[in-house]
Design a protein around this motif. Sequence first.
Motif, PDB file in Angstrom:
ATOM      1  N   GLY A  77      47.368  57.442  40.125  1.00  0.00           N
ATOM      2  CA  GLY A  77      48.390  58.482  40.053  1.00  0.00           C
ATOM      3  C   GLY A  77      48.360  59.383  40.931  1.00  0.00           C
ATOM      4  O   GLY A  77      49.000  60.351  40.640  1.00  0.00           O
ATOM      5  N   CYS A  78      47.469  59.449  41.951  1.00  0.00           N
ATOM      6  CA  CYS A  78      47.435  60.701  42.797  1.00  0.00           C
ATOM      7  C   CYS A  78      48.222  60.744  43.949  1.00  0.00           C
ATOM      8  O   CYS A  78      48.006  61.681  44.761  1.00  0.00           O
ATOM      9  CB  CYS A  78      45.617  60.948  42.978  1.00  0.00           C
ATOM     10  N   GLY A  79      48.777  59.508  44.122  1.00  0.00           N
ATOM     11  CA  GLY A  79      49.854  59.458  45.370  1.00  0.00           C
ATOM     12  C   GLY A  79      49.138  58.897  46.478  1.00  0.00           C
ATOM     13  O   GLY A  79      49.914  58.953  47.685  1.00  0.00           O
ATOM     14  N   ALA A  80      48.204  57.874  46.534  1.00  0.00           N
ATOM     15  CA  ALA A  80      47.744  57.283  47.672  1.00  0.00           C
ATOM     16  C   ALA A  80      48.519  56.317  48.038  1.00  0.00           C
ATOM     17  O   ALA A  80      48.658  56.278  49.489  1.00  0.00           O
ATOM     18  CB  ALA A  80      46.314  56.703  47.200  1.00  0.00           C
ATOM     19  N   THR A  81      49.114  55.503  47.391  1.00  0.00           N
ATOM     20  CA  THR A  81      50.284  54.542  47.735  1.00  0.00           C
ATOM     21  C   THR A  81      51.212  55.212  48.466  1.00  0.00           C
ATOM     22  O   THR A  81      51.597  54.747  49.567  1.00  0.00           O
ATOM     23  CB  THR A  81      50.660  53.758  46.651  1.00  0.00           C
ATOM     24  N   THR A  82      51.790  56.212  48.102  1.00  0.00           N
ATOM     25  CA  THR A  82      53.008  57.029  48.736  1.00  0.00           C
ATOM     26  C   THR A  82      52.337  57.544  50.089  1.00  0.00           C
ATOM     27  O   THR A  82      53.145  57.697  50.932  1.00  0.00           O
ATOM     28  CB  THR A  82      53.300  58.156  47.768  1.00  0.00           C
ATOM     29  N   LEU A  83      51.336  58.250  49.975  1.00  0.00           N
ATOM     30  CA  LEU A  83      50.615  58.619  51.329  1.00  0.00           C
ATOM     31  C   LEU A  83      50.417  57.467  52.402  1.00  0.00           C
ATOM     32  O   LEU A  83      51.043  57.651  53.534  1.00  0.00           O
ATOM     33  CB  LEU A  83      49.356  59.138  51.181  1.00  0.00           C
ATOM     34  N   ALA A  84      49.896  56.355  52.008  1.00  0.00           N
ATOM     35  CA  ALA A  84      49.933  55.325  52.889  1.00  0.00           C
ATOM     36  C   ALA A  84      51.242  54.832  53.318  1.00  0.00           C
ATOM     37  O   ALA A  84      51.386  54.363  54.631  1.00  0.00           O
ATOM     38  CB  ALA A  84      49.199  54.132  52.273  1.00  0.00           C
ATOM     39  N   MET A  85      52.363  54.876  52.240  1.00  0.00           N
ATOM     40  CA  MET A  85      53.683  54.204  53.091  1.00  0.00           C
ATOM     41  C   MET A  85      54.318  55.308  53.945  1.00  0.00           C
ATOM     42  O   MET A  85      54.978  55.020  54.714  1.00  0.00           O
ATOM     43  CB  MET A  85      54.537  53.928  51.849  1.00  0.00           C
ATOM     44  N   HIS A  86      53.833  56.470  53.447  1.00  0.00           N
ATOM     45  CA  HIS A  86      54.475  57.744  54.336  1.00  0.00           C
ATOM     46  C   HIS A  86      53.919  57.391  56.017  1.00  0.00           C
ATOM     47  O   HIS A  86      54.963  57.579  56.832  1.00  0.00           O
ATOM     48  CB  HIS A  86      54.122  58.944  53.955  1.00  0.00           C
ATOM     49  N   VAL A  87      52.654  57.225  56.066  1.00  0.00           N
ATOM     50  CA  VAL A  87      52.113  57.187  57.338  1.00  0.00           C
ATOM     51  C   VAL A  87      52.635  55.738  57.976  1.00  0.00           C
ATOM     52  O   VAL A  87      53.137  56.022  59.099  1.00  0.00           O
ATOM     53  CB  VAL A  87      50.664  56.959  57.333  1.00  0.00           C
ATOM     54  N   MET A  88      52.852  54.912  57.237  1.00  0.00           N
ATOM     55  CA  MET A  88      53.317  53.698  57.680  1.00  0.00           C
ATOM     56  C   MET A  88      55.055  53.701  58.129  1.00  0.00           C
ATOM     57  O   MET A  88      55.475  53.109  59.080  1.00  0.00           O
ATOM     58  CB  MET A  88      53.377  52.353  56.551  1.00  0.00           C
ATOM     59  N   TRP A  89      55.630  54.499  57.406  1.00  0.00           N
ATOM     60  CA  TRP A  89      57.081  54.819  57.875  1.00  0.00           C
ATOM     61  C   TRP A  89      57.032  55.670  59.101  1.00  0.00           C
ATOM     62  O   TRP A  89      57.981  55.501  59.898  1.00  0.00           O
ATOM     63  CB  TRP A  89      57.806  55.685  56.873  1.00  0.00           C
ATOM     64  N   ASP A  90      56.194  56.561  59.335  1.00  0.00           N
ATOM     65  CA  ASP A  90      56.288  57.197  60.624  1.00  0.00           C
ATOM     66  C   ASP A  90      55.465  56.458  61.805  1.00  0.00           C
ATOM     67  O   ASP A  90      55.799  56.869  63.048  1.00  0.00           O
ATOM     68  CB  ASP A  90      55.563  58.689  60.365  1.00  0.00           C
ATOM     69  N   LEU A  91      54.940  55.201  61.487  1.00  0.00           N
ATOM     70  CA  LEU A  91      54.221  54.353  62.564  1.00  0.00           C
ATOM     71  C   LEU A  91      55.165  53.167  62.753  1.00  0.00           C
ATOM     72  O   LEU A  91      54.855  52.480  63.455  1.00  0.00           O
ATOM     73  CB  LEU A  91      53.071  54.186  62.286  1.00  0.00           C
ATOM     74  N   ARG A  92      56.336  53.046  62.166  1.00  0.00           N
ATOM     75  CA  ARG A  92      57.199  51.873  62.253  1.00  0.00           C
ATOM     76  C   ARG A  92      57.738  51.474  63.434  1.00  0.00           C
ATOM     77  O   ARG A  92      58.116  50.387  63.814  1.00  0.00           O
ATOM     78  CB  ARG A  92      58.318  51.817  61.090  1.00  0.00           C
ATOM     79  N   ARG A  93      57.603  52.414  64.446  1.00  0.00           N
ATOM     80  CA  ARG A  93      58.356  51.961  65.940  1.00  0.00           C
ATOM     81  C   ARG A  93      57.164  51.678  66.796  1.00  0.00           C
ATOM     82  O   ARG A  93      57.265  51.292  67.768  1.00  0.00           O
ATOM     83  CB  ARG A  93      58.879  53.346  66.488  1.00  0.00           C
ATOM     84  N   ASP A  94      55.710  51.888  66.116  1.00  0.00           N
ATOM     85  CA  ASP A  94      54.505  51.824  67.151  1.00  0.00           C
ATOM     86  C   ASP A  94      54.127  50.234  66.709  1.00  0.00           C
ATOM     87  O   ASP A  94      53.266  49.640  67.366  1.00  0.00           O
ATOM     88  CB  ASP A  94      53.437  52.881  67.047  1.00  0.00           C
ATOM     89  N   PHE A  95      53.881  50.130  65.215  1.00  0.00           N
ATOM     90  CA  PHE A  95      53.435  48.838  64.712  1.00  0.00           C
ATOM     91  C   PHE A  95      54.428  48.163  64.136  1.00  0.00           C
ATOM     92  O   PHE A  95      55.615  48.649  63.557  1.00  0.00           O
ATOM     93  CB  PHE A  95      52.484  49.095  63.630  1.00  0.00           C
ATOM     94  N   ARG A  96      54.183  46.648  64.046  1.00  0.00           N
ATOM     95  CA  ARG A  96      54.956  45.861  63.179  1.00  0.00           C
ATOM     96  C   ARG A  96      54.382  46.162  61.604  1.00  0.00           C
ATOM     97  O   ARG A  96      53.250  45.602  61.432  1.00  0.00           O
ATOM     98  CB  ARG A  96      55.109  44.530  63.552  1.00  0.00           C
TER      99      ARG A  96
END
Length: 1522
Positions: free
Chosen positions: A667-686
Amino acid sequence: MDSAIPMRKWTKEEVHNWLTTQVNINQIYADKLLEEEVSGEYLEDFQKDDLLDLKIKHGPAVKIISMVENLRSGSQPKSVFPTYINKWTKEQVRQWLKQVNANHKAAELLLEEEVSGDCLFFFKKEDLVNLKIKHGASVNIITLLKNLNNQPEPVLHPASSIKVDQGQPPLKQHLCPPQTVSKTSQPNKWELTGTAVPPKIEEPTQHPSALGDNILPSKILSMPSSLTLLQNTLDDLQQKEFKRFKSCLKDSKVKTYKPIAQSHLEDHKCRTDIADLMIKHYGKEDALNVTLEILGRLQENALASRLRSDMGLQTMTRKDAKKDLWIETNQGNKLKNLLTCGGNNLEYYDRFVVVMNKSSIEQLEYLQFLSKLNLFCVLDFDPNSAVEGVCRSYSKSRVANLHAPANFHGDQDVVIKNLNLYKQTSWVFCNGRHDLDNESGRQLEYKDWFREKRREIEQMVSFICNPEVLPNGRALVIFLLLSPVTNRDPVFDTFLAFYSHVEDIVSICESRTTFEKWKDMIKEKCESDITRQSIFELTLSEVNGTIMALGPHNQLSGRLLPSSDCSIVVLQQKDEDRMTALDILSQNQCEKVYDEHSTEFQAFKIKVEEEFYRGGKVIWWNFYFCEKPKAKPFIRREKYDNLKQTIIKSPDSKSTCTLLNLFHHPGCGATTLAMHVMWDLRRDFRCAVLKDHTLPESVVAVQVKHLMRLGSKKCTPVLLLVDDSKEESTQTLQHCIRQAMDEENTSRTVEDSSNSKVLIMSCVRCHNPEDQYKHCPTNKQYITAKLTQNEQDDFEEKLVELKENHEKPENFYSFMIMKSNFDQKYIADVVGNTLKDFDMRTKKAQLLAFLALLNSYDAESDISMSLCEDFLGLKGLRKTFWEQVLVLDKMEPYSNLLRKVNIEERGGYKGIRILHHDIASACLEELDRNYKIKRSGITLDMLHCDLLFKTSAVKDALMQSIHRMLVERQRKKVGLTYFSPLIEIIHSQEGGQTITDIFVKASSRFVKRASIPQALSRYLYLYEQDFPQALQWAEKAKRVTENSYTADTVGQVHKSNLKHNIEKQKAPPRPDDFETNLKIAQNAIKAFQKAQNLAMNNETEDETDENLTKTPCNTSGYIGEMETTLTVFEMIGKLPFFEVTDPVKKMYMQSFLKGTIPITHVPKEENDIHSKYVEVIEEHSTFLLALKPQVKKVFEFFNGYFTYVKGNNTEKEEALNQRKISQHFTRYVSLVCSLPEEISKERASKPELKLNMDIENHRKFLEESNADTFAGILAKLHLGTLEKIGNTAEEMNKITESYTFLHNNSVQIRKEETNFILASIILHTLYPKSKHVKKLEELSDILMKTLQDIGVQSPFPEPYYLAMLLLWPRSNTEDTDIKTYVNSLRKACRKGLPYLFRRSSTITHFYLGPKKGLQRLVTKPKLDECFAGLQRSDLAQLWRSGNIFKEKEIIDRLYRVNGTVEQSELYAKYGQLKIPVRPAYIGAIRSGYSAENVSFFLGFAIDGPLAYNIRYENEPVSPVNC
């Protein structure tokens, strides 16, 4: 029947005939009287109550008794009411009562009691009073009926046009007086065509003005207003419910409507004022819609149903009065509502089942809507469908698995898994399949189909309709009739099969003619009119367009993915269907899905944000909203940049798949952090999220590989998020992805190879993320339940923004918990206020307690919505359109702590969780502190609740959560806890009996899980010392599943029992105690040896203990035998004649254990006790004499295990494990090995045996030094990294000296010869100036003799390993035997060291250097010396990644070997000689069978040569790290 016959002489058959032909009552009631043998004689004596006792409704009962009385008196039927009411149906009676504003409840009661006009004709006031209608209302209804004699006949709607289904919109109809319809017209059957043209009608002759407006009564033209409907509804609410209704009006949960301010509600207190206020606030239509939703939440189902029908009547308007026929219009809206239950998108139903008959080619273009529906299966009766029909058309854009009805027979879970149900559409051919050239593909005539296939269809339908497969009310069955039907039609039999199981069935017919035939067939067989659930006026084109217009909407440009060379590819729906395990994030995710200026989008935005900030899991929309103009950015955690940079740099790794662990508190927001990074890298990675953890890792790996190559010949790096999976599972997935990449059958260019990368970002939930971070060997980050000051400031800013757009954001508890920096007092206050007056006797309190327990100890667990409804007793209410809020409303006042979740796995279902892990934990503390409700009590209540353990896919998920809560142990700094956190805390609070009760009950629930009895056994022997009971439970666990872990548990019980006995007994033990202990030890060792055999006998992962780290093999059996044997040695050493404190007696003990002296020859006092000891020892001598050689084999096993294999544990854990074994070895040496001074004394007394004693002395020294095995000597190579090099060199000098002595003075033993060679090699690396160092040539000669003796088929790998070290070719010299020795080495390892090849990689001890002789063997410790200033963890990471071979210091010290890659196999090449070499890192060789020249550094492991830093010669050389 002859009317002249008196009634008293009627037979029962004549009574039946009279009832059906003259009285005209329902056939069912007439049959009932016939069944009860009611003749005319009996019927004369009947009263109304007698008929009611036979379950005959009130309306028919009144009519029957009235007509019996008329017959008895000989009079004609008389009534004070007009005769035309005889023509009214029961629905029209109800309609008339509502038109005249009569009592609403009376209207519903008369409908329920089947009071049609011909029954009402005979009613008196008393009949109405008997229906429990108040006297006042009864008098009013009778008066209104009498007044009809002086009024025009009311115009009432045909019954079929006013019976509005729940969730179905009102139908706009044409009004006409019924008396103007000709006899040839059928006013209750609508003539429907695509253009809505009514049938021909006769013009009236007697009343030409009847078609004019003036003839229509004013009451009909002015239907009840919205205000009237609202007032009537509020008037019928009880005062308590009216207060709740007002409370709901200020609640923002009411759909997307703006709530009414509290102050306005207080100003309007009476019901009329509230109705006025609602009309002004919402508008007429929305006021009624809000009322409907609130009635649903209040569970006022009858009122809601009545209001819905009244709303339907209200929208009936007068059209062309000259068209004197009711026709149904606006079937587009009807279709929309049938599929969405009153909504705008197709998300109400989780799944759709479609049954269709034969289609035509022309229809295919209008069936695109099938691709939009979330199809569970299609039952297709067109045998040509896969060739040129609907199936072929559908398969062009979506994945369909083609099945037969027989495929659905068998175990439910097996069928679901095998057919890939829920994940891909199942297309079932129900009567032949022309593309199959076999008997099963033959189309059958109806009579043959009925005989051979009907039963299969019925069984398949039963499977589909099973609530455990498709929950009740969550799936819609659509009969899509694309061609006419006949009386003898398999499609009709299929309808009957579904009709007996489900109510949600819709028919879509290609023409009115088809519909009429279909309707008549169903009405005749089922006595049911399907008109309200049917679409027959729309063309297929209109059906297709209407459904395609429903949400969720697809992006017009398609979903886009980044590709090579900065290009973009479109993600086709069919490709996405194939990747069932992945939730793929597209480059244009969320774009152009909605009209973003619409109120619908704004309402959606508010809803999504509220769900997230209340505690829901973040979704991509949350990030998208924050990128819109004027929106504030998404809160960026401080670990964001570190995590992002680690991911960006990951493609530089040589490995095809790298792992990044993100350790975090729940419940400390790790999944949200991971998905946030993934969202910002969606044009560089699949980018993709693993959404289905139940699939095998190998299947997921194939899908990831498919995503990497999708739409392009070149690869694009993939970023895969794995949320809250075990580390071991993620490591297995990593291995499978690497393997899948290696097995790919397309060539990879140099550039492509650099892009063929997968990064797994794994969120690992744990209680000590910082410790896990420190000891994790892979790339890692961590995040804790503690905010930095900057993060706290960001949350404060966000709260200001939320207050601008949301009502009461302070109720977004998940957000507020983080804003408060996880303040426990804040959480406790929220929970304490919510749980005020908590009453565990209520179902909702019990359910909350269950959820609190589950979410405290398994944060991602849930209870399905369906199961909650069952538990709360709400299943009877599920058919209402407000179903989704029903559970949360019932859970008031606790619902503000709960949230709904959508679970993707197991077919997808909706569940309930507590908002946040900390809230769940606080609930348990509150219940314990203030209500004395213990965790143990809640646990036992759950285990005793039968409902939670009934088998189904959804309930299996809950059972797994409960199971994890009970047995899943936590990782500590080293090893695991003894028990799960729940059991540990219950033990600390309440003690043993409670734990026993929990596990005993759990074992009856989880009868196929060995871990429950295993855990109970462990608890009993560790904490209770109840060894008999512990043994029983351990044996039970072994009976459930026999594997190395359950066998080890049996041994652990005996071992603990042995230690317990020794601790409580005096030293020395009494003879009988001594014998008891020996028997216990014997049982323990037997169990441990069984565990060893099972561990070595190809034990699969499924058979292993789910709590333990997956290791090359389970070594617990070896450790158990070692510890038990040492305990026995120590116990023997306490006997009076074997006391270890006395050197002489100790020597006798050692001699006895070696078998050199029998127990009878051991000097001892002659007394009874000693004699009894001797008797016991003699009886168990076989067991005792086998101990020393057996335990010696155990130590040899660990020598090989630690020396040859890389463990899966952390470096610290591996060091501790080795230290533990070393301590046991020290105990072993001190107990059973003779001391040097004792040997010297013995040698001096027997000079004639000097040489033999010297030989024995050297062998004892080697044993004591753990250097009498090949692995033990090889391990000395690495001691220099832990101790001073000088000490190790000195020890190796002595070891080599001993082997030199044995080589020169004893009969040559092959084992000692190979040990001698290895000792000499290692001594050369550590102390090259020693006088005992041998030259390469001398060692090679000794080795060659050994190789000549053993040949190439020996099961022992050591000689072949030495051949690899000493005989490896130099330059282009061609030693043709080395290839043979390498192959022999691999074979020998597979036979003799099987644990090397089970989820493990071997250790390289030597590398090939550029020098000559023995100097060309470079050891790893020598290479490590180049990085003396580097921290051990950093150095270890360099080795793991392979980047160490880019360092100049390493390059200068190693020799790069030339080689080739052929058919994906790697070889070292010396002239024409090619030696097989294995890549050290998976994925280092390109797939595609490309023949290439390569070079690499060479390492030597026990199972063969390994290649490091493989470089393709046509690649540019990477820069050297200087």
